[in-house]
Scaffold this motif. Structure first.
Motif, mmCIF file in Angstrom:
data_model
loop_
_atom_site.group_PDB
_atom_site.id
_atom_site.type_symbol
_atom_site.label_atom_id
_atom_site.label_comp_id
_atom_site.label_asym_id
_atom_site.label_seq_id
_atom_site.Cartn_x
_atom_site.Cartn_y
_atom_site.Cartn_z
ATOM 1 N N LEU A 8 -33.906 -49.124 -119.069
ATOM 2 C CA LEU A 8 -34.071 -50.453 -120.280
ATOM 3 C C LEU A 8 -34.905 -50.013 -121.128
ATOM 4 C CD1 LEU A 8 -32.824 -53.623 -119.884
ATOM 5 C CD2 LEU A 8 -31.675 -51.515 -120.437
ATOM 6 N N SER A 19 -28.088 -53.751 -124.662
ATOM 7 C CA SER A 19 -29.639 -52.840 -123.182
ATOM 8 C C SER A 19 -29.941 -53.276 -123.971
ATOM 9 C CB SER A 19 -29.323 -51.933 -122.875
ATOM 10 O OG SER A 19 -26.831 -51.785 -122.221
ATOM 11 N N ALA A 50 -33.882 -55.444 -123.679
ATOM 12 C CA ALA A 50 -34.836 -54.873 -122.466
ATOM 13 C C ALA A 50 -36.281 -55.233 -123.523
ATOM 14 C CB ALA A 50 -34.580 -53.052 -122.967
#
Length: 205
Positions: free
Chosen positions: A104, A163, A167
């Motif tokens: 990520l 995502s 992250a």
């Protein structure tokens, strides 16, 4: 003289080292020297294979994208039911390998550089189209074309957003939570169109 067949091994070592470096110190602070140190090779060898940081990032993203593609193929192998195939695409995108913190971090670096690097931009467009196409293909087996394309677009954006937020350290998000949210989105959109299933795949873990 390097041993025959060592180049792919060395490249893989350096790409893995790049992923670790980006995760540990961030892409702006990732240098060829740091990658070389983590890979146990000389800085000159890194430059020989990848030229510069841009080359490293491009190779790294191609590597991660290839792993994701392989996961999608593996998860869908032998499946014919469109619902099961849709699930498989999501499972691949939220697999422990694809959704690992190191991966990520590399995605964030990649997205941050696409607007200034045409080659990275092309890779990003290919990945975006591939995800939408994978989703839309099976959605069309269940829904009218316009609805299939709309849901595929929304779900692909949702996957990217989850995502990115994970992250960036969203406190309420981890891999399982992000995965469940994506499945909830898909199930909700399918239910709006009269496609229901029990139990929800998202609840199976």
């Amino acid at each position: 003289m390097p041993k025959l067949g060592m180049e792919p091994v060395r490249r893989h070592q350096m790409i893995e080292a790049t992923i670790r470096a980006i995760h540990e110190v961030g892409f702006p602070n990732t240098s060829l020297a740091q990658v070389a140190r983590r890979a146990g090779v000389s800085q000159g060898l890194v430059a020989h294979y990848f030229r510069d940081k841009a080359g490293l990032l491009e190779a790294t993203m191609r590597h991660i994208a290839a792993e994701l593609k392989a996961d999608v193929v593996r998860y869908r192998r032998g499946l014919t039911d469109p619902l099961a195939r849709l699930d498989a695409v999501l499972e691949a995108n939220f697999s422990p390998r694809s959704f690992a913190p190191e991966s990520l971090s590399a995605w964030v670096a990649f997205w941050g550089q696409t607007h200034r690097n045409p080659q990275l931009g092309r890779i990003q467009r290919v990945l975006r189209v591939r995800l939408k196409s994978n989703l839309a293909y099976d959605l069309r087996q269940l829904l009218p074309d316009a609805e299939a394309r709309r849901i595929a677009l929304g779900l692909s954006i949702f996957v990217d957003g989850l995502s990115l937020r994970t992250a960036m350290g969203e406190r309420a998000l981890d891999r399982e939570t992000a995965r469940a949210l994506a499945f909830d989105y898909l199930d909700t959109e399918l239910a709006k169109n009269g496609v229901k299933r029990e139990p929800s795949h998202a609840a199976q873990g």
